[in-house]
Design a protein around this motif. Structure first.
Motif, short mmCIF file in Angstrom:
data_model
loop_
_atom_site.label_atom_id
_atom_site.label_comp_id
_atom_site.label_asym_id
_atom_site.label_seq_id
_atom_site.Cartn_x
_atom_site.Cartn_y
_atom_site.Cartn_z
N LYS A 156 -42.14 -32.48 51.58
CA LYS A 156 -41.81 -31.05 51.74
C LYS A 156 -40.35 -30.84 52.16
O LYS A 156 -39.79 -29.77 51.93
CB LYS A 156 -42.75 -30.38 52.73
CG LYS A 156 -42.70 -30.90 54.13
CD LYS A 156 -43.68 -30.16 55.01
CE LYS A 156 -43.87 -30.72 56.39
NZ LYS A 156 -42.87 -31.45 57.03
N ASP A 157 -39.74 -31.85 52.75
CA ASP A 157 -38.33 -31.77 53.14
C ASP A 157 -37.40 -32.20 52.01
O ASP A 157 -36.20 -32.35 52.22
CB ASP A 157 -38.10 -32.64 54.38
CG ASP A 157 -38.91 -32.16 55.57
OD1 ASP A 157 -39.02 -30.94 55.77
OD2 ASP A 157 -39.47 -33.03 56.28
N LYS A 158 -37.97 -32.46 50.85
CA LYS A 158 -37.25 -32.88 49.65
C LYS A 158 -36.60 -34.25 49.81
O LYS A 158 -35.53 -34.52 49.28
CB LYS A 158 -36.26 -31.82 49.20
CG LYS A 158 -36.93 -30.50 48.86
CD LYS A 158 -35.96 -29.53 48.25
CE LYS A 158 -36.63 -28.21 48.05
NZ LYS A 158 -36.39 -27.27 49.12
N VAL A 159 -37.29 -35.12 50.53
CA VAL A 159 -36.87 -36.50 50.70
C VAL A 159 -37.77 -37.38 49.84
O VAL A 159 -39.00 -37.23 49.87
CB VAL A 159 -36.94 -36.93 52.19
CG1 VAL A 159 -36.65 -38.42 52.34
CG2 VAL A 159 -35.98 -36.10 53.02
N VAL A 160 -37.19 -38.29 49.06
CA VAL A 160 -37.95 -39.20 48.22
C VAL A 160 -38.70 -40.16 49.13
O VAL A 160 -38.10 -40.87 49.94
CB VAL A 160 -37.03 -39.97 47.25
CG1 VAL A 160 -37.84 -40.96 46.43
CG2 VAL A 160 -36.28 -39.01 46.34
N VAL A 161 -40.04 -40.17 49.00
CA VAL A 161 -40.86 -41.04 49.85
C VAL A 161 -41.46 -42.21 49.08
O VAL A 161 -41.93 -43.17 49.69
CB VAL A 161 -41.97 -40.24 50.58
CG1 VAL A 161 -41.35 -39.27 51.58
CG2 VAL A 161 -42.87 -39.52 49.60
N GLU A 162 -41.46 -42.12 47.74
CA GLU A 162 -42.01 -43.22 46.94
C GLU A 162 -41.46 -43.13 45.52
O GLU A 162 -41.24 -42.03 45.00
CB GLU A 162 -43.53 -43.15 46.91
CG GLU A 162 -44.20 -44.34 46.29
CD GLU A 162 -45.71 -44.38 46.51
OE1 GLU A 162 -46.35 -45.22 45.87
OE2 GLU A 162 -46.24 -43.56 47.28
N ILE A 163 -41.24 -44.29 44.92
CA ILE A 163 -40.76 -44.37 43.54
C ILE A 163 -41.65 -45.34 42.78
O ILE A 163 -41.90 -46.45 43.24
CB ILE A 163 -39.30 -44.86 43.46
CG1 ILE A 163 -38.37 -43.90 44.21
CG2 ILE A 163 -38.86 -45.01 42.00
CD1 ILE A 163 -36.95 -44.38 44.33
N LEU B 171 -40.99 -40.00 40.84
CA LEU B 171 -40.50 -39.82 42.20
C LEU B 171 -41.49 -38.94 42.96
O LEU B 171 -41.84 -37.85 42.49
CB LEU B 171 -39.13 -39.13 42.21
CG LEU B 171 -38.01 -39.76 41.39
CD1 LEU B 171 -36.74 -38.92 41.53
CD2 LEU B 171 -37.76 -41.18 41.80
N VAL B 172 -41.94 -39.38 44.12
CA VAL B 172 -42.78 -38.58 45.00
C VAL B 172 -41.86 -38.08 46.11
O VAL B 172 -41.18 -38.87 46.77
CB VAL B 172 -43.94 -39.41 45.59
CG1 VAL B 172 -44.80 -38.55 46.51
CG2 VAL B 172 -44.79 -40.00 44.47
N VAL B 173 -41.83 -36.75 46.29
CA VAL B 173 -40.88 -36.11 47.20
C VAL B 173 -41.65 -35.26 48.20
O VAL B 173 -42.52 -34.47 47.81
CB VAL B 173 -39.89 -35.23 46.39
CG1 VAL B 173 -38.87 -34.58 47.29
CG2 VAL B 173 -39.21 -36.06 45.30
N ARG C 206 -49.00 -44.04 47.38
CA ARG C 206 -49.38 -44.40 48.74
C ARG C 206 -48.97 -43.31 49.71
O ARG C 206 -49.60 -43.11 50.73
CB ARG C 206 -48.71 -45.72 49.14
CG ARG C 206 -49.39 -46.92 48.51
CD ARG C 206 -48.69 -48.21 48.90
NE ARG C 206 -48.09 -48.68 47.66
CZ ARG C 206 -46.92 -49.26 47.53
NH1 ARG C 206 -46.20 -49.52 48.57
NH2 ARG C 206 -46.47 -49.62 46.35
N GLU C 207 -47.87 -42.63 49.38
CA GLU C 207 -47.32 -41.58 50.24
C GLU C 207 -47.71 -40.20 49.72
O GLU C 207 -48.00 -40.04 48.54
CB GLU C 207 -45.79 -41.70 50.29
CG GLU C 207 -45.29 -43.04 50.76
CD GLU C 207 -45.65 -43.35 52.19
OE1 GLU C 207 -45.76 -42.41 53.01
OE2 GLU C 207 -45.81 -44.55 52.50
N LYS C 208 -47.70 -39.23 50.62
CA LYS C 208 -47.98 -37.85 50.23
C LYS C 208 -46.69 -37.17 49.80
O LYS C 208 -45.61 -37.44 50.35
CB LYS C 208 -48.58 -37.08 51.41
CG LYS C 208 -49.97 -37.54 51.76
CD LYS C 208 -50.53 -36.71 52.88
CE LYS C 208 -51.95 -37.15 53.20
NZ LYS C 208 -52.53 -36.32 54.28
#
Length: 135
Positions: A64-71, A60-62, A84-86
């Motif tokens: 700074k707001d602790k929202v999952v942006v990529e799996i 899981l890529v999360v 692909r996401e930071k």
């Protein structure tokens, strides 16, 4: 402990903390099935390798707001992957993953997580003032 606040489920009840360059580089190499939370000083694209990790994991890529942006599911041994996401946090889920699909339905892109650290993990974060703002 990592909780999916969006779905009100537990994502990980116990995880190791990978904060140093060495612990992040080694990741889950030569380790039994467990979960690893990596914390970075700022958001960035993440490159991971699975050398000497002998089971598939979910990543899981999360942000700074602790929202999952990529799996990344089914990240297999002896392979490489770049997000692909930071992300500011990366959670490697090796514990109880079976074939890497145990997280299906528990976490989706856009879900907000809560990271609750305790004991030695919390102490490591608190000692680093640059990381304190992001946890």
């Amino acid at each position: 402990m990592i909780i999916n606040k969006t779905r009100k489920t537990i994502v990980s009840s116990h995880e190791r903390l990978g904060q140093s360059f060495l612990s992040q580089s080694l990741g889950l190499m030569f380790r039994p099935r467990e979960n690893l939370l990596m914390v970075f000083t700022k958001e960035r694209r993440v490159s991971l390798q699975m050398w000497f990790v002998f089971y598939p994991i979910t990543v899981l890529v999360v942000n700074k707001d602790k929202v999952v942006v990529e799996i990344k599911e089914n990240f297999w041994p002896f392979t490489f992957w770049t997000s692909r996401e930071k992300g500011k946090y990366v959670l490697e889920l090796g514990s109880g993953q079976g074939k890497g699909k145990a997280m299906v339905g528990k976490v989706e892109v856009g879900d907000r997580l809560e990271i609750k650290l305790k004991g030695p993990e919390l102490s490591k974060i608190l000692l680093s003032s640059s990381l304190w703002r992001g946890v």
